[in-house]
Design a protein around this motif. Sequence first.
Motif, PDB file in Angstrom:
ATOM      1  N   GLY A   6       1.601  34.450 -48.708  1.00  0.00           N
ATOM      2  CA  GLY A   6       1.616  34.581 -50.085  1.00  0.00           C
ATOM      3  C   GLY A   6       0.452  35.126 -50.423  1.00  0.00           C
ATOM      4  N   ALA A   7      -0.740  35.263 -49.958  1.00  0.00           N
ATOM      5  CA  ALA A   7      -1.897  35.740 -50.068  1.00  0.00           C
ATOM      6  C   ALA A   7      -1.831  37.429 -50.291  1.00  0.00           C
ATOM      7  N   PRO A   8      -2.726  37.919 -50.852  1.00  0.00           N
ATOM      8  CA  PRO A   8      -2.432  39.587 -50.597  1.00  0.00           C
ATOM      9  C   PRO A   8      -2.667  39.767 -49.190  1.00  0.00           C
ATOM     10  N   LEU A   9      -1.745  40.851 -49.099  1.00  0.00           N
ATOM     11  CA  LEU A   9      -1.395  41.474 -47.499  1.00  0.00           C
ATOM     12  C   LEU A   9      -2.357  42.505 -47.388  1.00  0.00           C
ATOM     13  N   ASP A  29       0.031  43.042 -53.074  1.00  0.00           N
ATOM     14  CA  ASP A  29      -0.017  41.794 -53.825  1.00  0.00           C
ATOM     15  C   ASP A  29       1.298  41.174 -54.463  1.00  0.00           C
ATOM     16  N   GLY A  30       1.622  40.149 -54.215  1.00  0.00           N
ATOM     17  CA  GLY A  30       2.883  39.526 -54.713  1.00  0.00           C
ATOM     18  C   GLY A  30       4.036  39.313 -53.915  1.00  0.00           C
ATOM     19  N   LEU A  31       3.686  39.290 -52.515  1.00  0.00           N
ATOM     20  CA  LEU A  31       4.765  39.180 -51.477  1.00  0.00           C
ATOM     21  C   LEU A  31       5.089  37.657 -51.458  1.00  0.00           C
ATOM     22  N   PRO A  32       6.302  37.345 -51.419  1.00  0.00           N
ATOM     23  CA  PRO A  32       6.715  35.673 -51.320  1.00  0.00           C
ATOM     24  C   PRO A  32       6.143  35.254 -50.033  1.00  0.00           C
ATOM     25  N   ALA A  33       5.580  34.239 -50.003  1.00  0.00           N
ATOM     26  CA  ALA A  33       5.188  33.311 -48.862  1.00  0.00           C
ATOM     27  C   ALA A  33       6.462  32.767 -47.856  1.00  0.00           C
ATOM     28  N   GLY A  34       6.138  32.855 -46.618  1.00  0.00           N
ATOM     29  CA  GLY A  34       7.204  32.379 -45.753  1.00  0.00           C
ATOM     30  C   GLY A  34       8.212  33.499 -45.314  1.00  0.00           C
ATOM     31  N   PHE A  35       8.194  34.868 -45.539  1.00  0.00           N
ATOM     32  CA  PHE A  35       8.716  35.635 -45.085  1.00  0.00           C
ATOM     33  C   PHE A  35       8.177  36.344 -43.832  1.00  0.00           C
ATOM     34  N   GLU A  36       9.162  36.243 -42.839  1.00  0.00           N
ATOM     35  CA  GLU A  36       8.819  36.786 -41.316  1.00  0.00           C
ATOM     36  C   GLU A  36       9.061  38.290 -41.228  1.00  0.00           C
ATOM     37  N   LEU A  37       7.905  39.043 -40.799  1.00  0.00           N
ATOM     38  CA  LEU A  37       7.889  40.576 -40.777  1.00  0.00           C
ATOM     39  C   LEU A  37       8.325  40.924 -39.223  1.00  0.00           C
ATOM     40  N   ASP A  38       9.206  41.760 -39.247  1.00  0.00           N
ATOM     41  CA  ASP A  38       9.366  42.456 -37.743  1.00  0.00           C
ATOM     42  C   ASP A  38       8.419  43.463 -37.647  1.00  0.00           C
ATOM     43  N   MET A  39       7.476  43.316 -36.859  1.00  0.00           N
ATOM     44  CA  MET A  39       6.431  44.318 -36.682  1.00  0.00           C
ATOM     45  C   MET A  39       6.907  45.553 -35.758  1.00  0.00           C
ATOM     46  N   GLU A  40       7.760  45.291 -35.052  1.00  0.00           N
ATOM     47  CA  GLU A  40       8.499  46.446 -34.289  1.00  0.00           C
ATOM     48  C   GLU A  40       9.135  47.521 -35.122  1.00  0.00           C
ATOM     49  N   LYS A  41       9.921  46.827 -36.163  1.00  0.00           N
ATOM     50  CA  LYS A  41      10.440  47.708 -37.161  1.00  0.00           C
ATOM     51  C   LYS A  41       9.261  48.651 -38.048  1.00  0.00           C
ATOM     52  N   ILE A  42       8.199  47.754 -38.339  1.00  0.00           N
ATOM     53  CA  ILE A  42       7.136  48.331 -38.790  1.00  0.00           C
ATOM     54  C   ILE A  42       6.682  49.666 -38.071  1.00  0.00           C
ATOM     55  N   TYR A  43       6.375  49.235 -37.034  1.00  0.00           N
ATOM     56  CA  TYR A  43       5.812  50.392 -35.951  1.00  0.00           C
ATOM     57  C   TYR A  43       6.712  51.510 -35.863  1.00  0.00           C
ATOM     58  N   PHE A  44       8.027  51.161 -36.090  1.00  0.00           N
ATOM     59  CA  PHE A  44       9.050  52.396 -35.932  1.00  0.00           C
ATOM     60  C   PHE A  44       8.951  53.364 -37.215  1.00  0.00           C
ATOM     61  N   GLU A  45       8.899  52.512 -38.350  1.00  0.00           N
ATOM     62  CA  GLU A  45       8.756  53.433 -39.488  1.00  0.00           C
ATOM     63  C   GLU A  45       7.518  54.225 -39.422  1.00  0.00           C
ATOM     64  N   MET A  46       6.286  53.518 -39.206  1.00  0.00           N
ATOM     65  CA  MET A  46       4.968  54.427 -38.740  1.00  0.00           C
ATOM     66  C   MET A  46       4.969  55.585 -38.061  1.00  0.00           C
ATOM     67  N   ALA A  47       5.722  55.358 -36.791  1.00  0.00           N
ATOM     68  CA  ALA A  47       5.824  56.244 -35.848  1.00  0.00           C
ATOM     69  C   ALA A  47       6.817  57.834 -36.386  1.00  0.00           C
ATOM     70  N   ARG A  48       7.825  57.378 -37.334  1.00  0.00           N
ATOM     71  CA  ARG A  48       8.565  58.456 -37.950  1.00  0.00           C
ATOM     72  C   ARG A  48       7.583  59.252 -38.424  1.00  0.00           C
ATOM     73  N   ARG A  49       6.501  58.765 -39.358  1.00  0.00           N
ATOM     74  CA  ARG A  49       5.692  59.447 -40.180  1.00  0.00           C
ATOM     75  C   ARG A  49       4.563  60.019 -39.579  1.00  0.00           C
ATOM     76  N   ALA A  50       4.229  59.566 -38.391  1.00  0.00           N
ATOM     77  CA  ALA A  50       3.078  60.091 -37.495  1.00  0.00           C
ATOM     78  C   ALA A  50       2.773  61.507 -37.486  1.00  0.00           C
ATOM     79  N   PRO A  51       1.543  62.160 -37.381  1.00  0.00           N
ATOM     80  CA  PRO A  51       1.463  63.507 -37.143  1.00  0.00           C
ATOM     81  C   PRO A  51       1.530  63.533 -35.345  1.00  0.00           C
TER      82      PRO A  51
END
Length: 357
Positions: free
Chosen positions: A77-80, A27-49
């Motif tokens: 701008g709404a809660p993610l 809650d509180g993220l600025p509106a209009g920010f574009e997320l790079d989902m590939e970067k997010i998937y990369f971070e998730m894969a680093r931690r994944a068991p």
Amino acid sequence: MSSNFGQNIKLSVFGESHGSAIGCIIDGLPAGFELDMEKIYFEMARRAPGKDKTATPRLEKDIPIILSGVIDNITTGAPLAMEIENSNTKSGDYSNLMSVPRPSHSDYPAYVKYNGNNDIRGGGHFSGRLTAPIVFAGAVAKQILEQKGITVGAHIKSISDVSDKGFDMAEVTAKQLKDVSSKAFAVIDNDVEDKMRQAVEEARLSLDSVGGVIECAAVGLPVGIGSNIFSTVESKLASILFAIPAVKGVEFGAGFDIAAMHGSQANDPYSVKDGRVFIEKNNNGGVLGGMTSGAPIIVRAAIKPTPSISQEQKSVNLQTMEEETLVIKGRHDPCIVPRAVPVIEAAVAFGLLDLMM
């Protein structure tokens, strides 16, 4: 049971290790920010068991499903809200733990606090599995920080008695942080990887486990972020780092070693470099008076050996109040340290973003 962090940008984590899903709300993220989902998937894969012999064989894809707050990868701008499905659970392995708590786990205090109603399967809401949503939140935070010229990265400083080189506390660069974070096994000196892996394997074959230290740095921060007394950079980052179940110690800069120094050794001299104020040694880890000093933030977290080991351990049957020998079943990490690197990065990134918002 409440799992919330943040004042300016707020993170709430939900779910249990063997429930249908885990996730978070930001809650509180600025509106209009574009997320790079590939970067997010990369971070998730680093931690994944399930992807390395140093980790638990429990295989989870850890694909985040965004439920709200994002349209076409752009924040509204709404809660993610985000969830991750738990698809590979073996809850039967934990059937005896409500009566016989595992040493060095949350089982016993949670049993007392919640009158035996807590979810014991895989540790329930106390499980390290709940660090996956933290990595997601940190991946979002890292992208916002990157737009502000701030880079966060970490490496394995040690596993058992095998140590890596440390960051140059005064002059570590964004490129160095990105390079080490991109490695499958995050060490600066590639020659120590085999020795670390050998230490983990020896522990695994002995039905045991090992811990270690993760060193994290953040560069590009402006001077003066944070405040004194109760709103320091150290207190904010320590708070979210200690939310990670395996963390038992946090230090900044020279850390506990500074206690053995004289002031003439510990003090960080100022000089001018490239037309800017430069802090030469950075024993204070980038924080003075609770505020960022302009030097890199340097913080280390001590990660305890995984308490779920396959050796016989002494415990107590809470129903009969008699001592009992416990053998823990299930799939567990002989060393949590390699998978914890992106978690430490995520915690530091989210903590810094909260301070900057």
